[in-house]
Write an enzyme that holds these catalytic residues in place. Structure first.
Site, short mmCIF file in Angstrom:
data_model
loop_
_atom_site.label_atom_id
_atom_site.label_comp_id
_atom_site.label_asym_id
_atom_site.label_seq_id
_atom_site.Cartn_x
_atom_site.Cartn_y
_atom_site.Cartn_z
N ASP A 1 -8.02 -8.46 5.58
CA ASP A 1 -7.26 -7.83 4.51
C ASP A 1 -7.88 -8.33 3.20
OD1 ASP A 1 -5.47 -6.43 2.99
OD2 ASP A 1 -3.71 -7.05 4.13
C1 BGC Z 1 -3.12 -4.53 1.66
C2 BGC Z 1 -3.88 -3.62 2.59
C3 BGC Z 1 -4.77 -2.71 1.80
C4 BGC Z 1 -5.70 -3.54 0.95
C5 BGC Z 1 -6.65 -2.73 0.10
C6 BGC Z 1 -4.05 -5.25 0.70
O1 BGC Z 1 -3.34 -5.93 -0.27
O2 BGC Z 1 -2.38 -5.45 2.40
O3 BGC Z 1 -3.01 -2.89 3.40
O4 BGC Z 1 -5.47 -1.86 2.66
O5 BGC Z 1 -4.94 -4.36 0.08
O6 BGC Z 1 -5.96 -2.06 -0.89
#
Ligand code: BGC
Length: 800
Positions: A728
C-alpha cells in the site's frame, strides 16, 4: 475549504495527483450508463414494505430531507475519488421519473434552502459524514400532506479512507434534525418511505422505535453516478428490488460481536474469532437481529424447490425457482450448511453457495445447480485438536443443507454424512504472538446432540514463536546465474531469452529499481492523476526496453485528473449478489483503462466488514467471505478481460481506518484463514488476479508487507499465486526481529512483497535499505532477483 484543509490536502494522496476537475471530452457510453444504473438498482435492498411501494402514477409524493438534493453517490478517499462526469442525485432521478409525481411546492422549499446552505465538502480525513438537515416545521409538513398521500424521507451518510464512521449523531446515529424530521413526518403521513443513502450500515435502533409508522425502509448503498436514477427505478417498480443484505443489521451497536474490540490505536484482539456477522448472531444472539444477513424483499413472490445429493467430494444442490407473484423479478438462492459440532466449534450455519436468477417473468421458472466441495465445508485446525494441526479438516458427521432466502429464513434439504477427511495440508502461518483470548469453546445448554443452543465461552490461543527464521533460511531462493549478456526485454518478449536470463544480467541497482515504484503518485511516466509507476523506472532499465506499468485507483472507477465513470460502491455491488453484471461492468471499465492509460486498477477492495464503523466498508463487500470472494472474483475477471490487471486489496485485515499504518490485528490463525483470508483465497483461485496489494496494518505483530508467511507461504506456496505483490502507499519502517540488518525494505523483499509503492517516502525519496542490506550480507541477490522476476513476468503478462 478552510486553510487547515488546504494544508492537509497538500500532503494527502489526493493532492499528489491533483488537477481534478479538468475538462475533457469523456462521454459515458450508453452501455456503461445502463449497466451502472442496473447494478446500482440491483444493490438496493428493500427492508420493509407495508404495501406502500412501488409508487404508482396515482400517488403524489412529498420528499423530505436535504439528501434528496445533496445525495451521496460514493464514499471518501482513494476508493471513491473519481472525477465523475455527473452524479445523479435523487432530485435528478425524481425529475426524470415518469411515474413518481412529487409535491413541487415542497421541492421548491428544499431547493431554495439547499442552495442557500451549501455544504462544506471538508478535506482529506475530515469530510462530512452528512449535511445539516433543513429545520422542518409542523406547518410545512401539514401543508405538504394536503396535496400528497405519501412521504419519502431521505437520510444520507458517508465515511471513507482515514474517516471512520463514529458512534455519534451525524455518523452512526441519526442526528436531532433527522429524528425531528422522522417524528414530524410520521405524525402527519400514514404512508412513509424511509430511504437510507449510505455506505455503511448505520444505527437502526432509533429507526425501529418508529415501528410501523415507517411503512417502508429502503437501503440504498452508495450507487455511483447513476444513483438517483437507480433509486427511482426501484421505488417506482420499473425495477423490481432484488438486492439482499451483505451484512447483518442488529438493533444496537453493542450487539455486534466486535464492538468491544474495535477502534483501538495499537491493536485489536479479534475476540469474536470466526463468529463475525451472522455466524455470531445465528449461533448465539438470534433475538438481537433486526434484518438478517441475506435479507431483502421483492414486489413479487418466488417458490424455491430444491434437493441436495452427495456428489464426488461434495454435494450438489438442484433448485427450481418460480416466480409465483404478479411482477417480473429476480431471486437470490442462498445455500447454508450446518456442519456437525466436532472438536472444532462451528457456527450455527454458513453460506456455502449462492446464485441469482435471471429476470423471471410471472410464472416463469429457472433451474439452478450449485456445487459445494468438501474443502469449502472444512474448518481450519490451528491447534491440532483434531490431531491435524495446520490442516483444513472436514470433521466426521452429518452436514445439513439449507436453502434460504436469507440466513434466518431457511428450509432444510436434508443431511449428508461425511467421514473425517483432511482436505488440505497447510503450514502454521501468521500465528498469534501473544496469548489471545477468543471465543473458541462452547458449553451445551441442551442434551440434544442436534441442538445448537450453545453458550459462548472464551478460551486462550497460546502464542507460537520462533519458527519463522528457520523456515525462511530453508526456503531461501538460489541466485540465477546465466552467461548471456546484454539481454533486453524484447529478447524475452520475442522468445530469444528467458526472464531468468534478463534478471541474471541486471545489476543489483537495476534489480532494486524494479522492486520499488517511481517514488511519487502522479508520476510523469503515466497519465495525469495516476497512482504511480513501476517497472522500467530508471534510464538503464529503460535502455533495456523494460516498460513501465501505471496503476490507478479504484475501486469505484478510474481515479484520474480526467473524467471517468463512477461505479456503484463495493457495498452496492455485494448487495446485488449479481456476479455476471458485476463482471460485465468491470469489463467496460477495462476498456476505459485501455483508453486512458491505466494498466492496473487498484481494485477490488475486499476486506471483511468486521465492524460497521470501518470507514472503508463502502468500498468493501460484506461480512461474509464467500460473498466477498465471489464478488471480488467477478470484478477481477471483468478488469482482466481486456488484458490489464486488477489488484485486490488490502491483503489482509485492514478492518479499521484509525491508525491503520500501525495497528495490529490480533487474530487466531483459524479466524484469519476462515474469515479474513478466505475471500482473497477464493479470488486468487477463481480469477487469478495478476497483482495484489498488501495492507498497511500488522497481523499478529508483523506488518503485512514484512510478512513472509502471508506473502510467500500462504499466498504463493499454498494458494499457488504466481504474480506480483505490491505494498500500500507509503509504509512504515520495521526492524526484522529474526535477521539483523534485514530491515525496512530488505525485510519487505525477503517477505516477497515485491514492489514498494509509490516507491519513496512522502518527499519521494527511496531509503535504499535493500542495497545496504545486500552489501552487508543480509538480504541476498537471489531474493532481489525473485521479486524482480515477478515484476518482469507481470509486465509481460499485461502485454507490455
Ligand atoms: C490506500 C489504497 C490506495 C492507495 C493509492 C492508500 O492510502 O489505502 O487503497 O490504493 O492509497 O491511492
Amino acid at each position: 475549504m478552510s486553510i487547515i484543509g488546504r494544508i492537509v490536502n497538500m500532503f494527502s494522496s489526493t493532492a499528489q495527483r491533483t488537477g481534478m476537475g479538468e475538462d475533457d471530452s469523456f462521454v459515458v457510453s450508453n452501455q456503461m450508463k445502463e449497466s451502472a444504473r442496473a447494478l446500482a438498482a440491483e444493490g438496493i435492498v428493500l427492508l420493509r414494505n407495508n404495501g406502500v411501494l412501488p409508487i404508482t402514477k396515482d400517488n403524489k409524493v412529498a420528499v423530505f430531507g436535504r439528501t434528496q438534493y445533496n445525495y451521496f453517490c460514493v464514499g471518501y478517499g482513494s476508493g471513491g475519488d473519481v472525477n465523475a462526469p455527473y452524479k445523479a442525485s435523487f432530485t435528478d432521478g425524481l425529475r426524470e421519473s415518469e411515474i413518481i409525481k412529487i409535491n413541487k411546492s415542497l421541492e421548491k422549499i428544499y431547493m431554495e434552502w439547499c442552495k442557500k446552505n451549501v455544504p462544506d465538502e471538508g478535506f482529506w480525513g475530515h469530510w462530512p459524514y452528512c449535511f445539516e438537515e433543513m429545520p422542518l416545521t409542523d406547518e410545512v409538513v401539514k401543508e405538504a400532506r394536503k396535496t400528497s398521500d405519501t412521504a419519502f424521507i431521505v437520510i444520507g451518510r458517508a465515511a471513507g479512507e482515514d474517516r471512520e464512521q463514529k458512534l455519534e449523531p451525524d455518523s452512526f446515529y441519526l442526528n436531532k434534525g433527522e429524528l425531528n424530521m422522522l417524528d414530524k413526518v410520521t405524525s402527519v403521513f400514514q404512508k412513509v418511505v424511509l430511504i437510507l443513502d449510505v455506505g455503511n450500515i448505520i444505527d437502526f435502533e432509533a429507526i425501529a422505535s418508529f415501528e410501523d409508522k415507517v411503512s417502508a425502509i429502503v437501503l440504498a448503498p452508495l450507487g455511483g453516478m447513476e444513483s438517483g436514477y437507480a433509486l427511482c427505478d426501484v421505488l417506482s417498480g420499473k425495477v423490481n428490488p432484488s438486492g439482499r443484505l451483505a451484512d447483518t443489521i442488529a438493533l444496537k451497536y453493542q450487539s455486534y460481536p466486535s464492538s468491544g474490540n474495535f477502534g483501538n490505536r495499537k491493536y485489536n484482539n479479534y475476540e469474536e474469532d470466526i463468529f463475525v456477522g451472522y455466524r455470531y448472531f445465528e449461533s448465539f444472539a438470534k433475538d438481537e437481529v433486526l434484518f438478517p444477513f441475506g435479507f431483502g424483499l421483492s414486489y413479487t413472490r418466488f417458490s424455491i424447490n430444491a434437493t441436495v445429493k452427495p456428489e464426488a467430494q461434495g454435494a450438489v444442490i438442484s433448485a427450481t425457482v418460480k416466480n409465483t407473484g404478479e411482477r417480473a423479478g429476480k431471486e437470490v438462492v442462498q445455500v447454508y450448511v450446518k456442519a456437525p459440532m466436532g472438536k472444532l466449534i462451528k457456527p450455527h450455519l454458513e453460506l456455502k453457495a449462492f446464485a441469482k436468477t435471471k429476470l423471471l417473468e410471472v410464472g416463469e421458472e429457472e433451474k439452478l445447480q450449485l456445487y459445494i466441495d468438501e474443502y469449502s465445508m472444512s474448518s481450519y485446525d490451528d491447534e491440532g485438536v483434531t490431531d491435524n494441526i495446520a490442516c483444513w479438516v472436514l470433521e466426521e458427521g452429518d452436514y445439513e443443507f439449507f436453502i434460504g432466502k436469507n440466513s434466518r429464513d431457511i428450509i432444510s434439504l436434508g443431511k449428508i454424512h461425511f467421514d473425517k477427511k483432511v482436505t488440505s495440508k497447510c503450514h502454521t502461518a501468521c500465528p498469534p504472538k501473544e496469548k489471545l483470548t477468543v471465543l473458541k469453546s462452547y458449553e451445551k445448554l441442551s442434551a440434544n446432540p442436534e441442538d445448537f443452543t450453545y453458550k459462548w465461552c472464551y478460551g486462550t490461543k497460546p502464542p507460537i514463536l520462533g519458527y519463522l527464521k528457520d523456515r525462511i533460511i530453508r526456503e531461501l531462493p538460489k541466485e540465477i546465474t546465466t552467461l548471456k549478456k546484454n539481454i533486453t526485454y524484447n529478447d524475452v518478449k520475442e522468445g530469444r531469452a528467458t526472464i531468468d536470463d534478463l534478471v541474471a544480467s541486471l545489476s543489483n541497482e537495476e534489480l532494486d529499481m524494479l522492486c520499488h515504484g517511481h517514488y511519487k503518485m502522479n508520476s510523469p511516466l503515466g497519465v495525469k492523476g495516476n497512482a504511480g509507476a513501476l517497472g522500467g523506472i530508471s534510464e538503464s532499465l529503460k535502455n533495456k526496453g523494460i516498460p513501465v506499468a501505471i496503476p490507478t485507483d479504484g475501486p469505484s472507477g478510474l481515479r484520474l485528473c480526467e473524467k471517468a465513470s463512477l461505479l456503484p460502491s463495493g457495498m452496492a455491488i455485494a448487495c446485488s449478489w449479481n456476479e455476471k453484471l458485476t463482471e460485465y461492468i468491470y469489463s467496460l471499465i477495462a476498456e476505459e483503462m485501455k483508453e486512458k492509460g491505466s494498466d492496473i486498477l487498484l481494485a477490488p477492495g475486499m476486506n471483511i466488514h468486521r465492524n460497521h464503523l470501518c470507514g472503508r466498508n463502502f468500498e468493501y463487500f460484506s461480512e461474509d467471505p464467500l460473498l466477498s470472494g465471489k464478488m471480488a472474483s467477478a470484478v477481477v475477471r471483468g478488469i482482466q478481460s481486456k488484458g490489464s490487471s486488477a489488484c485486490p486489496k488490502h491483503f489482509a485485515c485492514n478492518n479499521q481506518e484509525r491508525a491503520r499504518k500501525i495497528n495490529d490485528s490480533r487474530v487466531s490463525e483459524r479466524a484469519l484463514r476462515e474469515i479474513y483470508l478466505k475471500g482473497f483465497e477464493i479470488c486468487v483461485k477463481e480469477s487469478d488476479p495478476k497483482c495484489i496489494m498488501v495492507s498497511y496494518n500488522k497481523i499478529n505483530g508483523v506488518y503485512s508487507y514484512h510478512n513472509y508467511d502471508l506473502c510467500t507461504v500462504i499466498l504463493r506456496k499454498e494458494w499457488g499465486y504466481k504474480h506480483l505483490v505490491i505494498t500500500d502507499w507509503w509504509t512504515k519502517k520495521g526492524k526484522n526481529p529474526d535477521f539483523k540488518g534485514v530491515d525496512d525494505n530488505a525485510y519487505r523483499v525477503r517477505a516477497q512483497a515485491d514492489v514498494l509503492m509509490p516507491g519513496g517516502n512522502r518527499l519521494g525519496k527511496y531509503d535504499g535499505t535493500t542495497l545496504k542490506s545486500l552489501k552487508k550480507g543480509g538480504l541476498t541477490r537471489a531474493e532481489l532477483q525473485r521479486s524482480a522476476k515477478n515484476v518482469i513476468a507481470f509486465l509481460l503478462e499485461i502485454g507490455k
